[in-house]
Design an enzyme around this catalytic site. Structure first.
Site, PDB file in Angstrom:
ATOM      1  CE  LYS A 102      -4.636   0.937   2.807  1.00  0.00           C
ATOM      2  NZ  LYS A 102      -5.122   1.691   0.859  1.00  0.00           N
TER       3      LYS A 102
HETATM    4  N1  PMP Z   1      -7.390  -1.763  -3.409  1.00  0.00           N
HETATM    5  C1  PMP Z   1      -6.855  -0.135  -3.214  1.00  0.00           C
HETATM    6  C2  PMP Z   1      -6.492   0.238  -3.770  1.00  0.00           C
HETATM    7  C3  PMP Z   1      -7.090  -0.017  -1.915  1.00  0.00           C
HETATM    8  O1  PMP Z   1      -6.844   1.575  -1.494  1.00  0.00           O
HETATM    9  C4  PMP Z   1      -7.992  -0.664  -0.867  1.00  0.00           C
HETATM   10  C5  PMP Z   1      -7.777   0.182   0.745  1.00  0.00           C
HETATM   11  N2  PMP Z   1      -7.382   0.042   1.502  1.00  0.00           N
HETATM   12  C6  PMP Z   1      -8.217  -1.406  -1.386  1.00  0.00           C
HETATM   13  C7  PMP Z   1      -7.973  -2.321  -2.203  1.00  0.00           C
HETATM   14  C8  PMP Z   1      -8.764  -2.440   0.175  1.00  0.00           C
HETATM   15  O2  PMP Z   1      -8.203  -2.757   0.924  1.00  0.00           O
HETATM   16  P1  PMP Z   1      -8.223  -3.266   2.837  1.00  0.00           P
HETATM   17  O3  PMP Z   1      -9.773  -3.609   2.352  1.00  0.00           O
HETATM   18  O4  PMP Z   1      -7.238  -3.703   2.960  1.00  0.00           O
HETATM   19  O5  PMP Z   1      -8.914  -1.758   3.119  1.00  0.00           O
END
Ligand code: PMP
Length: 316
Positions: free
Chosen positions: A160
């Site tokens: 991320k």
């Molecule tokens: N994809 C992206 C690009 C994101 O920024 C997020 C948000 N964190 C997600 C998917 C979803 O991930 P999560 O369920 O861990 O929040």
């Protein structure tokens, strides 16, 4: 974010300080080169009004440290110390409603070379009150973006990583400028990847389908939770490449993520998905998950870290 929307205290340079004092130099490496990584975590106020239920805190902390590893960071932190830091910050901020945590690890040195090694790394965390990120009371209008999702050999989506969010920002702007709520990005292979800040599922003939973790997506924690809930409900699920045309033919499509929660999609590129009404499979999974988020689910209780933020009212 503007100042007065954040909660009072932040974690910065190893201690809890007022948010207004948690400031970095304009020379900071991460500011110039996007050499940071972050998490987004939700805390939901419990029905008792005295407890914050943090959703999958340690899973988010673990992913943050994996992103830090991609960025070759050395941090004096473990999953447990990141989790403890956030629990302590929650107690200090004592929120009165639902919150969002934004932990950030970043290359803090003032240094001109775009590199990863030999730089100081820092962890910072701040919190803000947060309701819906996408309006979950209605269906989402979505476009397929003309921007390609960054590939694993460019900037890995499984981390991320702050710099990669320029890619998300291009797609989000494009969607909003076309009157849509969000965008679906395709990867370099032309297969469906994810939304600008959320993962994507479709349903075809009763089967839940989502792109694999090798499809240039973030390994979303909500995505993983959706797959667990689906298995428990006996809904068959596949992780496989999805073609663009399958989006148009899907019976259902929905986004999931910490911000997005579960947000069903009504149209993609102006084409109605399914009946264009709240879809049943997404609805069933969403109902289980919203209970889990709020700490109301016995079955998924282990996903919740409970933090007491107020003294219980005296018994009468
Ligand atoms: N994809 C992206 C690009 C994101 O920024 C997020 C948000 N964190 C997600 C998917 C979803 O991930 P999560 O369920 O861990 O929040």
């Amino acid at each position: 974010m503007v100042f007065d929307t954040t909660l009072e205290f932040a974690y910065f340079r190893g201690e809890i300080v007022p948010f207004s004092e948690a400031n970095i130099s304009i020379g900071t490496h991460a500011l110039h080169y996007g050499t940071g990584a972050f998490a987004g975590i939700r805390g939901y106020l419990d029905d008792d009004g005295e407890t914050i239920n943090i959703f999958r805190l340690r899973d988010h902390a673990a992913r943050l440290l994996r992103s830090a590893k991609l960025l070759r960071m050395t941090l004096p932190h473990s999953v447990e110390t990141v989790a403890e830091t956030m629990i302590e910050l929650t107690r200090r901020n004592a929120p009165t409603g639902d919150v969002y945590f934004r932990p950030l690890v970043y290359k803090a040195s003032v240094q001109l070379t775009p590199r990863l090694l030999g730089l100081d790394d820092e962890l910072a965390v701040f919190m803000l009150p947060m309701g819906d990120y996408l309006d979950t009371t209605r269906g989402q209008k979505v476009i397929v973006s003309s921007w390609t999702r960054v590939s694993d050999n460019a900037i890995p989506s499984r981390g991320k990583l702050t710099g990669a969010y320029i890619n998300s920002a291009f797609a989000k702007d494009e969607a909003e400028e076309h009157g849509a709520d969000d965008a679906i990005m395709l990867n370099e292979m032309g297969k469906v990847a994810e939304g600008s800040a959320c993962n994507l599922f479709i349903v075809r003939d009763g089967v839940l389908i989502t792109p694999p973790v090798t499809g240039d997506i973030l390994e979303g924690i909500t995505r993983r939770s959706v797959l667990t809930v689906a298995a428990d409900l006996g809904i068959p699920a596949e992780q496989r490449a999805i073609d663009r045309s399958e989006l148009y033919l899907a019976d259902e499509a929905f986004f999931c993520g910490t911000g997005a929660q579960i947000a069903w999609i009504e149209t993609i590129d102006g084409r109605t998905i399914g009946e264009g009404t709240p879809p049943p499979v997404a609805g069933k999974i969403g109902a289980e998950l919203f209970d889990a988020f709020r700490g109301r689910s016995g079955r998924y209780g282990e996903w919740i870290t409970k933090v007491a933020v107020r003294e219980p009212a005296p018994a009468r």
